[in-house]
Enzyme design. Structure first.
Site, PDB file in Angstrom:
ATOM      1  N   HIS A 194      72.489 -22.169  38.835  1.00 47.74           N
ATOM      2  CA  HIS A 194      73.034 -20.931  39.424  1.00 47.74           C
ATOM      3  C   HIS A 194      74.284 -20.428  38.697  1.00 47.74           C
ATOM      4  CE1 HIS A 194      70.207 -21.076  42.661  1.00 47.74           C
ATOM      5  NE2 HIS A 194      70.695 -22.189  43.190  1.00 47.74           N
ATOM      6  N   ASP A 204      63.058 -25.951  40.554  1.00 45.51           N
ATOM      7  CA  ASP A 204      63.922 -25.979  41.742  1.00 45.51           C
ATOM      8  C   ASP A 204      63.444 -24.867  42.693  1.00 45.51           C
ATOM      9  OD1 ASP A 204      67.042 -26.965  42.486  1.00 45.51           O
ATOM     10  OD2 ASP A 204      66.461 -25.016  43.314  1.00 45.51           O
ATOM     11  N   HIS A 221      64.994 -22.847  44.385  1.00 46.69           N
ATOM     12  CA  HIS A 221      65.822 -21.631  44.312  1.00 46.69           C
ATOM     13  C   HIS A 221      65.728 -21.011  42.925  1.00 46.69           C
ATOM     14  CE1 HIS A 221      67.753 -24.268  47.419  1.00 46.69           C
ATOM     15  NE2 HIS A 221      67.599 -23.152  48.106  1.00 46.69           N
ATOM     16  N   ASP A 238      63.931 -29.597  45.748  1.00 44.79           N
ATOM     17  CA  ASP A 238      64.120 -29.016  47.074  1.00 44.79           C
ATOM     18  C   ASP A 238      62.940 -28.160  47.539  1.00 44.79           C
ATOM     19  OD1 ASP A 238      64.883 -27.324  45.027  1.00 44.79           O
ATOM     20  OD2 ASP A 238      66.930 -27.007  45.761  1.00 44.79           O
TER      21      ASP A 238
HETATM   22 ZN   LIG Z   1      67.795 -25.545  44.687  1.00 44.29          ZN
END
Ligand SMILES: [Zn+2]
Length: 297
Positions: free
Chosen positions: A124, A160, A162, A240
């Site tokens: 991120h 991931d 996200h 995740d």
């Molecule tokens: Zn994540």
């Protein structure tokens, strides 16, 4: 599957237990993610593991991915956002994690099977913004170092749950790089709904997508990545999308991460994997399953 007798090799894990040295009560990106995984990997006997510590990283490697202001900001004393505290010495922790990414990239180029087991994660972190538990973008720094040192085409595969918004921000339209992210949508950070530029390919999936369909999306992303014909693959390995992860609503099980590791191995392209997210108690088992997959066990 057994390792062929002609090519017995051990898996390299790059880690430093010192990365458990920062924490804040209640924060999901916690030291036990690493310490419990280390316990699991040290106790198991199925994989032969070579342990390596990360080396140093110089500013020049970081500044390919980040602005000088970003690097200076790492020393700030006020929290960057609600997710990303200004832990004491976080600059040193972030540099160690990025240094491990570089070491993993170099090991992959030597033909080794390699995983960086470090925190903080990185995907991120944008060119000029710390966010989402991420301070330096480990995978983008490694990809740009690879391109600066002789690799012609590098692909990043981000599983991931996200969106890897920071990696996309840094690698957007960058010659020789391509980015593939499979992620839940809607979910943090609310980006990655469509492809971006000429080299960032996003695969948003709805919450609670059945495992079989999730695998289909992962497969088609890998198929597209293969068409790019990369010389090197960097994997943002977040765990995740697991069915019982507290930060998302997806459905994958440990055996799906094993399956994914096998799929990545079958591409037969030098690959390095860096830990991103994964916040459930079962994280050690999920990482172990993935490692068995990429090692061909
Ligand atoms: Zn994540």
């Amino acid at each position: 599957m057994r390792a062929s007798s002609a090519n017995i090799q051990s898996m390299k894990i790059i880690t430093d237990e010192a990365c458990t040295g920062y924490s804040r009560p209640g924060h999901p990106e916690k030291p036990a993610r690493i310490s419990r995984t280390l316990e699991k990997l040290r106790a198991q006997t199925e994989l032969s593991i070579t342990w390596t510590q990360p080396g140093p990283i110089d500013d020049a490697a970081i500044l390919r991915a980040h602005t000088p202001e970003h690097l200076a900001r790492l020393g700030a004393s006020e929290d960057f956002d609600a997710d990303s505290p200004a832990y004491p010495d976080i600059a040193d922790y972030a540099r160690a994690s990025a240094g491990a990414g570089l070491e993993a990239m170099r090991a992959a180029r030597k033909g080794e099977t390699v995983f960086s087991l470090m925190r903080p994660p990185g995907h991120h972190a944008m060119r000029n913004r710390i966010m989402g538990f991420c301070y330096l973008n480990n995978i983008a720094i490694a990809a740009l170092e690879a391109l600066a040192t002789g690799i012609k085409r590098v692909a990043i595969f981000d599983f991931d749950v996200h969106h890897g918004n920071g990696t996309e921000d840094i690698l957007l339209n960058r010659d020789g790089a391509a980015f593939y992210s499979i992620h839940q949508s809607p979910a943090y950070p609310a980006t990655g709904l469509a492809n971006a530029g000429n080299n960032c390919f996003n695969f948003p999936v709805p919450p609670a997508l059945p495992r079989g369909e999730y695998r289909d999306v992962l497969s088609s992303a890998l198929e597209q990545l293969k068409q790019f014909k990369p010389d090197l693959i960097g994997v943002s390995a977040g765990f995740d999308a697991y069915a019982r992860d507290p930060l998302a609503q997806e459905t994958l099980e440990a055996e799906d991460f094993y399956w994914l590791g096998q799929k990545i191995r079958a591409l037969n392209i030098p690959t390095f994997s860096l830990l991103e997210g994964g916040y459930s108690r079962d994280l050690p088992e999920l990482i172990f399953s993935y490692l068995k997959g990429i090692e061909g066990k």
